[in-house]
Scaffold this active site. Structure first.
Site, short mmCIF file in Angstrom:
data_model
loop_
_atom_site.label_atom_id
_atom_site.label_comp_id
_atom_site.label_asym_id
_atom_site.label_seq_id
_atom_site.Cartn_x
_atom_site.Cartn_y
_atom_site.Cartn_z
N CYS A 337 1.33 -4.82 -0.83
CA CYS A 337 0.03 -4.90 -1.52
C CYS A 337 -0.51 -3.48 -1.55
O CYS A 337 0.19 -2.57 -2.02
CB CYS A 337 -0.90 -5.88 -0.84
SG CYS A 337 -1.06 -5.67 0.95
N TRP A 341 -0.97 -4.93 5.09
CA TRP A 341 -1.27 -5.68 6.32
C TRP A 341 -2.08 -6.95 6.06
O TRP A 341 -2.42 -7.66 6.99
CB TRP A 341 -1.99 -4.81 7.35
CG TRP A 341 -3.17 -4.02 6.83
CD1 TRP A 341 -4.18 -4.47 6.04
CD2 TRP A 341 -3.45 -2.64 7.09
NE1 TRP A 341 -5.08 -3.47 5.79
CE2 TRP A 341 -4.65 -2.32 6.42
CE3 TRP A 341 -2.80 -1.64 7.83
CZ2 TRP A 341 -5.23 -1.05 6.47
CZ3 TRP A 341 -3.38 -0.38 7.87
CH2 TRP A 341 -4.58 -0.08 7.20
#
Length: 635
Positions: A337, A341
């Protein structure tokens, strides 16, 4: 204790959220870790609220009956109090705000929580889960993958674990160069290896590509990952963000992989929204759960307006795409992303649950959370507001993963060893700060805080109480429990999770949930089976005694009949040749059904109704005087 203005308030009313007119009167106490309400009734029932779980404290306007105070918890429990004096209400609110938002880690409950275990037991508890053993279960290290010492002492990436699994063909120079080209140094590393297809699920953060930048080492790292799966000539790069968001990051010198620079990759965008959208969406779905007796229109409008189930579907779709690529196409996947995380952890975890039956067991889900969330640097303390910090950092990231698992459990009720209560318990422990597992934002931070020495691990505690979390429908040999799950993700398949977001409904459901009913039935069935076995053994003993007794009696009859045979001169009527021996009828029930059914019609259920119910048909085995008079050898 210096933050507690008023430690005790009497004549406080705890109002029932389902029926506001119902309330109980008691005394409210404030300690350094808990708010405690003790009823004035003979039962002296106590309600304990951990300060770490308190999300917000509201003080509505004072009424003639008193000053109301509403405590909203992070696990969506709500407590409504009515205090007699406004001053006490103000003091309690101010105290709870400070106690529920500590400034530093040392004030968290886990550092003062002291269960009755010694130092040796605590150290053993922290070794309950072994991530090296988990990778070994996958078949790693292998001739294509190995553990690299590059991140020893967190030299390459301080938010990654110290042990990273990478392709053997990736040299230290490639590893370091790739880390420099990735946001926060989070280079592509192995998350899950699928033995059947040799395909891998890897994870990273976004590349620092901007509009035209490139890194030869990062391109070589992806090439090494692709070649570590000999059966495939390409790999997927799954960007979990909406493409528009990823393109916007290019202006900040970040972005996504350029397919012209990375050979043999196929880029795929998923469209999971960012943490701010998710935070607002969860607040709206919480408001829906708080509705009291809503109309169908209000409920459906609130559900649609929240957009929550749309976001859950997006996360589940990401997992489905990855699982399909790995299991069906045999292609490795790199997932990222922005920083790798949040949405990355969601997508990798959901894919692992779909791919591997082990992660659908109680211990397997613990291992998965420890591996993909705790060790890979999910920011627990920021996302779940463990400390007083930036509210914009708070977001329900792992809540969404747990809900995806729950949605899968609704579609595959026999595939999961654990029940809904286990997911709710995990959610509570993530927010409660009672144990040290979810404190901090990375493995390095937990090491610096000496979490293993100063706190306790939640995993052995959950494992010891696993009987409470067993799904009675789970069967390890069931077709649902084996292989890959293929869920349907059309909109009508998603449900509102009332067990999580409707606290009042949760309280009612937990009193007698379907799972509890099934567990009770299973336990009673086991008891009945044990009783049946005992009765069968007893009956076998009685049948053995009866048979030996009849044999002795038959021998005696034959001897007497020989003695009673008359001489030729004494022969009379035919009846003189028979001796009628009467004996007590047998009360032994036959354990096996008659070989001949009552009816030859296959649709006649009366023929087998006794067999299905397990009750012997006594009417077909009734004894008569003539039966008792027959010679035992005549059959």
């Amino acid at each position: 204790m210096e933050h507690i203005r008023t430690p005790k308030v009497e004549n406080v009313r705890l109002i029932d959220r389902l029926t506001p007119r119902k309330s109980v009167v008691g005394t409210l106490y404030l300690s350094s870790t808990h708010t405690i309400f003790v009823e004035n009734s003979d039962a002296r029932r106590e309600t304990w609220v951990l300060h770490s779980l308190v999300g917000s404290i509201e003080r509505p306007p004072t009424t003639p009956s008193g000053s109301p105070l509403i405590i909203r918890c992070k696990n969506f429990q709500v407590y409504q109090l009515l205090l007699p004096q406004e001053k006490d209400c103000v003091d309690i609110q101010a105290s709870l705000i400070r106690l529920s938002r500590p400034d530093r880690y040392g004030e968290l409950f886990c550092f003062s929580f002291q269960p009755n275990v010694d130092k040796e037991e605590r150290e053993k508890a922290w070794g309950f889960l072994d991530l090296r053993a988990e990778f070994s279960r996958m078949g790693i290290p292998s001739n294509l993958w190995h553990v690299t010492p590059a991140n020893h002492e967190y030299r390459v990436c301080d938010t990654y674990p110290s042990e990273l699994f990478v392709p053997k063909s990736a040299s230290p120079a490639i590893i370091v160069g790739s880390a420099k080209f990735r946001s926060r140094g989070r280079l592509p590393v192995l998350s899950y290896f699928h033995r059947d297809t040799s395909a891998a699920v890897c994870r990273s953060s976004q590349p620092l590509s901007g509009f035209s930048a490139r890194s030869l080492e990062d391109e070589q790292m992806l090439q090494a990952i692709m070649k570590s799966n000999p059966a495939s000539e390409y790999m997927y790069v799954v960007d979990t963000r909406p493409k528009l968001n990823a393109m916007a990051n290019r202006a900040a010198g970040k972005g996504y992989e350029n397919e012209d620079h990375y050979t043999n990759i196929r880029l795929h965008f998923i469209g999971i929204e960012n943490i701010h959208v998710m935070r607002n969406s969860q607040q709206k779905i919480t408001d829906v759960g708080d509705m009291r007796s809503p109309s169908m229109g209000d409920f459906l409008w609130g559900l649609e307006n929240s957009g929550w189930l749309k976001h859950i579907k997006a996360v589940l779709d990401a997992g489905v795409f990855i699982a399909k690529a790995v299991a069906e196409e045999g292609v490795s996947v790199l997932v990222h992303c922005s920083d790798g995380w949040d949405r990355t952890a969601q997508a990798c975890s959901v894919a692992s649950v779909l791919l591997d039956p082990f992660y659908r067991t109680i211990k397997g889900l613990m291992v998965l959370i420890e591996k993909d969330w705790v060790s890979f640097g999910h920011k627990f303390s920021h996302r779940y507001s463990h400390l007083d910090g930036d509210p914009k950092e708070v977001s329900p990231v792992i809540d969404q993963f747990l809900e995806c698992v729950w949605q899968l459990m609704e579609q595959f009720p026999c595939a999961f060893e654990f029940n809904e209560r286990f997911l709710l318990q995990l959610h509570t422990h993530i927010h409660s700060c009672q144990y040290g597992n979810f404190i901090g934002n990375s493995q390095k931070e937990r090491r610096d805080l000496r979490i293993n020495e100063r706190t306790h691990s939640v995993w052995p505690h959950l494992w010891e109480n696993r009987a409470e979390y067993i799904n009675p429908l789970y069967r390890a040999d069931h077709s649902q429990s084996k292989g890959v799950l293929r869920p349907v993700t059309t909109p009508y398949c998603f449900k509102f999770w009332k067990g999580m977001y409707s606290p009042a409904e949760r309280g009612v459901a937990l009193r007698q949930s379907p799972s509890d009913c099934l567990n009770a039935v299973r336990e009673e069935s086991q008891q009945l089976e044990e009783e049946l076995s005992a009765h069968q053994e007893r009956l076998a003993q009685l049948v053995g005694r009866k048979t030996s007794g009849e044999t002795r009696k038959r021998n005696g009859v034959i001897e007497r009949s020989h003695r009673l045979i008359p001489k030729d001169s004494e022969v009379g009527s035919p009846q003189d040749y028979f001796t009628c021996v009467s004996h007590a009828p047998s009360f032994t029930l036959p354990l096996k059904s008659p070989t001949t059914p009552k009816s030859s019609d296959p649709d006649d259920l009366s023929a087998c109704s006794d067999l299905e119910s397990g009750v012997a048909d006594l009417s077909s085995h009734a004894s008569s005087a003539c039966d008792d008079a027959k010679d035992p050898d005549s059959d």
